[in-house]
Enzyme design. Structure first.
Site, PDB file in Angstrom:
ATOM      1  N   CYS A 134     -10.776  76.339  -9.754  1.00  0.00           N
ATOM      2  CA  CYS A 134      -9.501  75.771 -10.194  1.00  0.00           C
ATOM      3  C   CYS A 134      -9.063  76.394 -11.511  1.00  0.00           C
ATOM      4  CB  CYS A 134      -9.641  74.253 -10.331  1.00  0.00           C
ATOM      5  SG  CYS A 134      -8.149  73.486 -10.994  1.00  0.00           S
ATOM      6  N   CYS A 137      -7.474  73.847 -13.960  1.00  0.00           N
ATOM      7  CA  CYS A 137      -8.445  72.957 -14.620  1.00  0.00           C
ATOM      8  C   CYS A 137      -9.261  73.711 -15.675  1.00  0.00           C
ATOM      9  CB  CYS A 137      -9.448  72.375 -13.621  1.00  0.00           C
ATOM     10  SG  CYS A 137      -8.768  71.891 -12.056  1.00  0.00           S
ATOM     11  N   ASP A 138      -9.698  74.924 -15.358  1.00  0.00           N
ATOM     12  CA  ASP A 138     -10.731  75.564 -16.175  1.00  0.00           C
ATOM     13  C   ASP A 138     -10.307  76.846 -16.875  1.00  0.00           C
ATOM     14  OD1 ASP A 138     -12.457  73.544 -15.362  1.00  0.00           O
ATOM     15  OD2 ASP A 138     -13.067  74.639 -13.561  1.00  0.00           O
TER      16      ASP A 138
END
Ligand code: NAP
Length: 312
Positions: A134, A137-138
């Site tokens: 992701c 997200c990261d």
């Protein structure tokens, strides 16, 4: 839960939320059961520019947030639970979750798919410690670090472009010598000065010491292996896997007709069991996109309404 719903939707991605919107608007008592958080894969997508009406700065989470509000506005309920077993035959369908048991006259399955693992030693061990699926997200964890993206499809290329906002460099590792992604996306990626490419290459192993710091890759044409070690100062790098998806149909095996793990439906989203419909990426179809998921959801809800009317 004692309540008998008209419709239960399993899954809160674009297909499930569209189904719940249409069912709610048709005044059917509707419950959406979502495992953790609404959105499915689209909640992990940094940019959505091909859903009609989304032009600039539309992210997956912002689109899903609006869909969720719309569903609640039309009276559908949402609970968070993981369905572990299903009993779909007969007039009353039952779903057994980790927290509760749910009953409905009709079921719409919109459980989608999850990221396909890269499939090499070390992948599991370093997930969350260098390995991710992701970018939204990261990505920010890898500010000024080297980033590697595995895959050559639309997702890999779009997310690689997004990751250039963070990484010092972003290298696409692809098993062939040309990308599968749409030409329009390819044009952008080849122009980006931060992008690099490793063609005909697969990841063989991921290693580290608490966090990921070494990756072994292999050229599939020559068999030559190369070991990539993190820069001494960085001590790590990011590896993002975007090599497609695996349908989440384990609980429907031996109950519904599946093809390569995807649920077989007709054009009205009907499965082989009366009153059970499937919508979105979970079903056999030619184009898995937010717009086609939303379309499936609408059709499934309208068909569920017709099915319920036929019971009366
Ligand atoms: P995809 O199109 O199936 O592409 C998967 C990529 O991963 C391919 O390049 C494939 O290589 C590679 N791959 C598969 N298994 C592999 C393995 N074991 N090892 C190494 N590489 C492997 O998946 P996707 O990119 O996630 O897209 C899924 C669907 O969503 C597609 O229909 C796509 O068009 C759509 N999508 C559209 C958009 C958009 O239009 N904006 C954005 C995202 C996704 P090969 O090319 O060699 O097969």
């Amino acid at each position: 839960m004692n309540k008998l719903y008209d419709v239960i939707v399993i899954g809160g991605g674009p297909a499930g939320l569209s189904a719940a919107l249409y069912a709610g608007r048709a005044r059917l008592s509707t419950l959406v059961i979502e495992k953790k958080k609404e959105g499915g894969q689209i909640a992990l997508t940094s940019e959505v520019e091909n859903y009609p009406g989304c032009i600039e700065d539309e992210s997956g989470p912002s689109l899903i947030d609006r869909m969720h509000k719309q569903v609640l506005h039309f009276g559908a309920e949402v609970v968070y639970d993981e369905i572990e077993a299903v009993f779909l035959e007969g007039a009353i369908k039952q779903l057994k979750g980790k927290k509760d048991v749910y009953k409905a006259k009709s079921i719409i399955i919109a459980t989608g798919a999850s990221s396909r693992p890269i499939g090499c030693p070390g992948e599991k061990e370093f997930t969350g410690k260098g390995v991710s699926y992701c970018a939204t997200c990261d990505g920010s964890f890898f500010e000024d670090f080297d980033i590697y993206v595995v895959g050559g499809g639309d997702t890999a290329v779009e997310e690689a472009m997004y990751l250039t906002k963070f990484g010092r460099s972003v290298t696409i590792i692809h098993r062939r010598d040309e990308l599968r992604a749409a030409k329009s996306i390819q044009d952008k990626v080849f122009k980006n000065p931060k992008m690099k490419f490793m063609w005909n290459t697969v990841v063989k192993e991921l290693r580290g010491d608490g966090i990921l710091n070494t990756m072994v890759v292999e050229n599939v044409k020559t068999g030559e292996q190369t070991t990539i070690v993190a820069d001494e100062e960085d001590m790590t790098f990011g590896v993002f896997g975007f090599i497609g998806y695996v349908p989440k149909t384990d609980i429907f095996k031996d109950i519904l007709n599946l093809d390569k793990g995807y649920i077989v439906t007709d054009e009205n989203m009907k499965t082989n069991i009366d009153g059970v419909f499937a919508a979105g990426d979970i079903r056999v179809k030619s184009l898995r996109q937010v717009v086609t998921a939303a379309s499936d959801g609408a059709i499934a809800a309208v068909q569920a309404e017709k099915y319920i009317e036929s019971l009366e």
